[in-house]
Scaffold this motif. Structure first.
Motif, short mmCIF file in Angstrom:
data_model
loop_
_atom_site.label_atom_id
_atom_site.label_comp_id
_atom_site.label_asym_id
_atom_site.label_seq_id
_atom_site.Cartn_x
_atom_site.Cartn_y
_atom_site.Cartn_z
N SER A 52 63.59 46.90 53.96
CA SER A 52 62.21 47.34 54.25
C SER A 52 61.23 46.19 54.01
O SER A 52 60.19 46.35 53.37
N ASN A 76 58.43 43.45 54.60
CA ASN A 76 57.22 43.10 55.34
C ASN A 76 57.12 41.58 55.30
O ASN A 76 56.78 40.99 54.27
N HIS A 115 66.92 45.73 61.44
CA HIS A 115 66.85 46.94 60.63
C HIS A 115 66.33 46.68 59.21
O HIS A 115 65.93 47.62 58.52
N ALA A 138 60.45 45.92 58.08
CA ALA A 138 59.51 46.99 58.38
C ALA A 138 58.36 46.50 59.23
O ALA A 138 57.83 47.25 60.05
N SER A 139 57.96 45.25 59.03
CA SER A 139 56.85 44.67 59.80
C SER A 139 56.93 43.16 59.74
O SER A 139 57.64 42.58 58.89
N THR A 142 60.13 46.95 67.95
CA THR A 142 58.99 47.84 68.11
C THR A 142 58.24 48.11 66.81
O THR A 142 57.20 48.77 66.83
N ASN A 143 58.74 47.63 65.69
CA ASN A 143 58.01 47.81 64.44
C ASN A 143 56.72 46.99 64.48
O ASN A 143 56.62 46.02 65.24
N TRP A 197 53.81 44.41 64.34
CA TRP A 197 53.85 42.94 64.32
C TRP A 197 52.43 42.43 64.55
O TRP A 197 51.78 42.81 65.52
N GLY A 211 56.18 45.32 69.45
CA GLY A 211 55.49 45.72 68.23
C GLY A 211 54.10 45.14 68.08
O GLY A 211 53.32 45.58 67.22
N TYR A 246 48.73 47.08 56.62
CA TYR A 246 49.87 47.79 56.04
C TYR A 246 49.55 49.27 55.81
O TYR A 246 50.43 50.14 55.97
N PHE A 262 50.33 52.15 58.48
CA PHE A 262 51.65 52.65 58.87
C PHE A 262 52.53 52.90 57.65
O PHE A 262 52.15 52.62 56.53
#
Length: 302
Positions: free
Chosen positions: A117, A119, A139, A142-143, A240-241, A243, A267, A299, A302
């Motif tokens: 996860s 960032n 995966h 997260a960003s 697609t997360n 960005w 993203g 942040y 989302f």
């Protein structure tokens, strides 16, 4: 492969860097040797993670203005020093530093710390390495925030500013690390801050990694990592997360790269991208608090 370790005595007088040192053993696959990678780890372990990746020829000192603010905002912050930089081990043979090995070493770092996860915030070579990690293990991320960086394939002509930098980096008799940072910022660093960028290198030979980095950037399609970067873009075009691009208005080296990223990465759509005023290449020096303000606000969406 000959390794050296920087002494803590080299860092005793640097300003505004109160962070406790952390080290993890990174395995080099080709030699079988373990190398110490240094990293800052601040904030609670159960808080959302922000990973800050530096570039050339800096180290985690570059993030000293951002780390406390991110922690205050409720984030755990990890900022490693790449192998050959900062407090991490340094290899004395220049040719041993390759783009592929840097990616392997950083992949091992993420694996050994069990990071998920993530960032990611990446600048300069932090992007050339970090975006390859995103493409290899989407995966885990997260960003992504990209700032004054790119993932070149060698298909396009490099900028004149980069070619001048590359030539300078290979021809200057002594590699003036601190002055290089100062030359690529809008703000004026203090003498102590300039020294802090020189501190990791007790001898000129210890700068092998910094010397080698400019030669590793793919500037033509025959670069060993050109094809792998092209494949990475194929993955990033499906990412697609969220960005965000936060580029400086005073960096001739990466100017315009944000437009390409925003066009290619799904993203990026609908995000509050921004060109930061008075932001040089080392934008963390010029706009550190403003970057954190933008990131934290983003942040929380989302």
């Amino acid at each position: 492969m000959e390794l050296i370790q920087s002494s803590e005595e080299q860092f005793t007088t640097i300003p505004d860097y109160p962070f406790s040192p952390n080290f993890v053993a990174i395995k080099d696959r080709d030699s079988g040797s373990d190398m110490r990678m240094h990293y800052v780890d601040e904030g609670r372990a159960d808080h959302p993670l922000v990973l800050l990746l530096h570039g050339e020829p800096s180290w985690s000192f570059l993030y000293r203005k951002m780390i406390p603010l991110l922690v205050q905002a409720g984030y755990r912050v990890i900022a490693p020093d790449l192998i050959g930089f900062g407090k991490s081990d340094k290899i004395l043979e220049r040719d041993y530093y390759t783009y592929a090995r840097h990616i392997e070493w950083m992949t091992d770092f993420v694996d050994r710390l069990g990071l998920t996860s993530i960032n990611l915030f990446c600048q300069d070579w932090g992007g050339l390495i970090g975006l390859r990690l995103v493409a290899a293990t989407p995966h885990l991320f997260a960003s992504v925030v990209t700032s004054n960086t790119f993932l070149p394939t060698g298909a396009d002509e490099p900028s004149e500013a980069f070619l001048k930098w590359q030539s300078f980096s290979q021809s200057v008799p002594e590699f003036p690390t601190g002055k290089i940072i100062q030359g690529a910022t809008v703000s004026t660093l203090t003498e102590a801050e300039v020294y802090a960028y020189d501190a990791p290198y007790a001898e000129e030979a210890h700068k092998a990694g910094a010397r080698q980095f400019p030669t590793l950037v793919p500037t033509s399609l025959d670069n060993p990592e050109s094809e792998n970067n092209q494949k990475a873009w194929e993955v990033l075009q499906t990412f697609t997360n969220p960005w965000l691009c936060l580029f400086g208005d005073s960096d001739p080296v990466t100017k315009g790269a944000d437009q390409f990223i925003m066009k290619m990465v799904p993203g990026c759509q609908g995000q509050p991208h921004k060109i930061m005023e008075k932001g040089g290449h080392f934008i963390q020096e010029d706009c550190g608090p403003a970057l954190v303000e933008m990131m934290v606000s983003w942040y929380r969406c989302f």
